[in-house]
Each structure stands twice: as structure tokens, then as C-alpha cells.
Design a protein around this motif. Structure first.
Motif, short mmCIF file in Angstrom:
data_model
loop_
_atom_site.label_atom_id
_atom_site.label_comp_id
_atom_site.label_asym_id
_atom_site.label_seq_id
_atom_site.Cartn_x
_atom_site.Cartn_y
_atom_site.Cartn_z
N TYR A 107 -10.23 -0.86 -38.00
CA TYR A 107 -9.18 0.20 -38.35
C TYR A 107 -10.12 1.31 -37.16
O TYR A 107 -11.38 1.14 -37.11
CB TYR A 107 -9.20 0.45 -39.77
CG TYR A 107 -7.72 1.91 -39.50
CD1 TYR A 107 -6.80 1.51 -39.08
CD2 TYR A 107 -8.42 2.96 -40.54
CE1 TYR A 107 -5.58 2.38 -39.85
CE2 TYR A 107 -6.97 4.10 -40.76
CZ TYR A 107 -6.30 3.42 -40.51
OH TYR A 107 -4.99 4.75 -40.78
N SER A 162 -10.40 2.08 -44.03
CA SER A 162 -10.83 0.74 -44.31
C SER A 162 -11.35 1.28 -45.32
O SER A 162 -12.48 -0.01 -45.91
CB SER A 162 -11.03 0.29 -42.87
OG SER A 162 -12.54 0.91 -42.62
N ASP A 209 -4.20 6.60 -49.17
CA ASP A 209 -4.29 7.22 -47.87
C ASP A 209 -2.44 7.08 -47.27
O ASP A 209 -1.84 6.14 -47.96
CB ASP A 209 -4.41 5.65 -46.74
CG ASP A 209 -4.63 6.04 -45.74
OD1 ASP A 209 -5.37 6.65 -45.13
OD2 ASP A 209 -3.56 6.49 -44.48
N ASP A 217 -12.62 12.22 -44.94
CA ASP A 217 -12.28 11.49 -42.94
C ASP A 217 -11.09 11.50 -42.85
O ASP A 217 -10.85 11.15 -43.05
CB ASP A 217 -12.98 10.13 -43.15
CG ASP A 217 -13.35 9.72 -41.71
OD1 ASP A 217 -13.42 10.31 -40.77
OD2 ASP A 217 -13.57 8.47 -41.60
C1 LIG Z 1 -10.51 8.63 -40.33
S1 LIG Z 1 -9.17 7.54 -41.09
C2 LIG Z 1 -9.94 7.11 -42.22
C3 LIG Z 1 -11.08 6.22 -41.42
C4 LIG Z 1 -12.43 5.87 -43.00
N1 LIG Z 1 -12.88 6.67 -43.50
C5 LIG Z 1 -12.40 4.63 -42.79
O1 LIG Z 1 -13.17 4.56 -42.51
O2 LIG Z 1 -12.11 2.89 -41.99
C6 LIG Z 1 -8.06 8.99 -41.33
C7 LIG Z 1 -6.64 8.66 -42.80
O3 LIG Z 1 -6.17 9.15 -42.54
C8 LIG Z 1 -4.71 8.77 -43.17
N2 LIG Z 1 -3.88 10.67 -42.84
C9 LIG Z 1 -3.67 10.91 -42.28
N3 LIG Z 1 -2.81 12.19 -42.97
C10 LIG Z 1 -3.12 11.74 -44.14
C11 LIG Z 1 -2.14 12.86 -45.00
N4 LIG Z 1 -1.90 14.30 -45.34
N5 LIG Z 1 -2.63 12.52 -46.39
C12 LIG Z 1 -3.42 11.21 -46.65
N6 LIG Z 1 -3.91 10.51 -46.29
C13 LIG Z 1 -3.80 10.56 -44.60
C14 LIG Z 1 -4.64 8.16 -41.81
O4 LIG Z 1 -3.33 7.90 -42.39
C15 LIG Z 1 -5.83 7.64 -41.47
O5 LIG Z 1 -5.67 5.95 -42.50
#
Ligand SMILES: C[S@@+](CC[C@H](N)C(=O)[O-])C[C@H]1O[C@@H](n2cnc3c(N)ncnc32)[C@H](O)[C@@H]1O
Length: 218
Positions: A4, A30, A46, A153
Motif C-alpha cells: 500500500y 495496511s 479507514d 498516520d
Molecule cells: C498514510 S495512509 C496510512 C498508511 C498505514 N499506516 C500503513 O502502514 O499502511 C493514510 C490513510 O488515511 C485514509 N484516510 C484519508 N482521509 C481519511 C479520513 N478523513 N478519515 C479516515 N481515514 C482517512 C486513507 O484512505 C489512507 O488509507
């Protein structure tokens, strides 16, 4: 678990260990942090519905579901296999390395048998072991303020636009992070300025460029 964009798989061991049994990952993707401490009471969330669907599939998967994942041989076409739609989404991430969305089924899947094998091995490790997790599909602002280890994150302030869900007001997010009860671990990269971040680790980012991962803890 699956490949991801922005996954913390390479640096997960550099983050502080949880001080609470309850772990909340409001921007799970992920969910690398929860997976590391999968025996804890993890709550992964998410807003991207495909991520939610995939995690629900993984949580409920059985050995016989894993056996249905085909061992692709040269010339095989995944479109000829009768697979559940949520499993297809998971496979779509597994073969689309480091992407923010799954590829569709019209790819040259036969050349991806290695990635599918890798996914199967990871699934085998966790199958039946995350039944106690809570998995939700909320906007992060709708998660109640429980005392927990919060592993936060979000999409990067600079670069997060690649996510399907990416509309974040970073001033609002900073206030929300600071108001969480318990232990707070916030991830970003060094271009971000919405909290007083400190350096965690310099790593190779996308397209072979170096990037510095930063952290805010409380
Ligand atoms: C940086 S990624 C997380 C990666 C994760 N820590 C990993 O190890 O795979 C950020 C995530 O935040 C989600 N996201 C974006 N806006 C959001 C919101 N308002 N509320 C919840 N999730 C959200 C995105 O779909 C994305 O999957």
C-alpha cells in the motif's frame, strides 16, 4: 499485510511500543502498527471503503478461503477464476506494488504469481488471529475519544493527494491529535509543519528519492 502507498512496513520497528492494550489506528491503510501488536485490542479505521472491505475479508477469512486463491501459471487469466469481489480488491493491491488503489483484473496476472504467493504467506500468518479487532469505515473525526495508544498516520500534508480519500484540514487534525486521551504517535514526513515533528528515520521513498520520516509523540 498487503502492499500500500505510504505503508509503514519498512520502519514499523522504529515507532514507540504501545503503552495501552487498546490501539486505535484512525488512518489504517495496511495497518502495519496494529499487525505488529495484533494480540492487543486493535481498532483500525479507514474512510476508503475498499480498504474497509479488504480488512473485513481478511478478518473473516478461513483456510478454505485461502485455498481458493489461485496459484497462477503462465498463460492463466484471473478473469477465468471465480473469486469473491473483496478478495479481488485485495489481490489488486498485492500486485500493484506501493499503490494507493488496486489494479483491475485486466492486468497480466500470470507475471504476478510471486506477489500472490507472498500475500498468501502473510495471510496464513494472521488468519483467525484478528477476530477480536474492531474495523470501521468512519471519517477519523467520528471516532470517540477513548484512552488508548493512538497511531495516527494520515495522508501526508505534502504528497497525500494520491490517496482516494485525501481531504484533510491539518489545523483541525492537529487539534484533534492533541485532544486524544492516552498515548499519541503521529507520523508525517519532514515537509510537514502542522505539529512540532522530530526526525524518526531517513528512508527511500517513491521513485528512488530519499525522504525523512518524522514523528510527534505525547
Ligand atoms: C498514510 S495512509 C496510512 C498508511 C498505514 N499506516 C500503513 O502502514 O499502511 C493514510 C490513510 O488515511 C485514509 N484516510 C484519508 N482521509 C481519511 C479520513 N478523513 N478519515 C479516515 N481515514 C482517512 C486513507 O484512505 C489512507 O488509507
Amino acid at each position: 499485510m498487503f502492499s500500500y502507498y505510504g505503508s509503514k512496513s519498512k520502519i514499523i520497528n522504529y515507532y514507540p511500543s504501545p503503552k495501552y492494550n487498546r490501539i486505535i489506528e484512525p488512518f489504517a491503510g495496511s495497518a502495519r502498527y496494529s499487525l505488529k501488536y495484533y494480540e492487543n485490542q486493535c481498532w483500525i479505521n479507514d474512510l476508503y471503503s475498499i480498504i474497509f472491505d479488504i480488512w473485513r475479508w481478511i478478518q473473516n477469512a478461513t483456510m478454505s478461503d485461502l485455498e481458493k486463491i489461485p496459484n497462477l501459471k503462465k498463460g492463466d487469466d484471473l478473469r477465468n477464476f471465480d473469486l469473491e469481489s473483496d478478495l479481488k480488491k485485495l489481490l489488486g493491491f498485492a500486485v500493484n506494488y506501493g499503490s494507493a488503489f488496486p489494479v483491475n483484473l485486466y492486468t497480466n496476472w500470470a507475471s504476478k504469481s510471486h506477489e500472490i504467493e507472498t500475500l498468501k504467506k502473510k495471510l496464513l500468518k494472521y488468519i483467525g488471529k484478528i477476530k477480536h479487532w474492531k474495523i470501521t469505515n468512519y471519517n477519523y473525526l467520528d471516532i470517540p475519544n477513548e484512552e488508548a495508544t493512538w497511531f495516527i498516520d494520515p495522508p501526508y500534508q505534502h504528497g497525500g493527494y494520491l490517496y482516494v480519500e485525501n481531504k484533510i484540514d491539518y489545523t483541525e487534525l492537529a487539534n484533534w491529535c492533541l485532544s486524544r486521551k492516552g498515548q499519541i504517535v503521529v507520523c508525517e514526513n519532514s515537509k510537514a509543519d502542522w505539529l512540532p515533528f522530530t526526525t524518526l528515520k531517513r528512508i527511500q521513498g517513491q521513485a528512488s528519492t530519499m525522504t525523512t520520516e518524522v514523528i510527534f509523540t505525547q
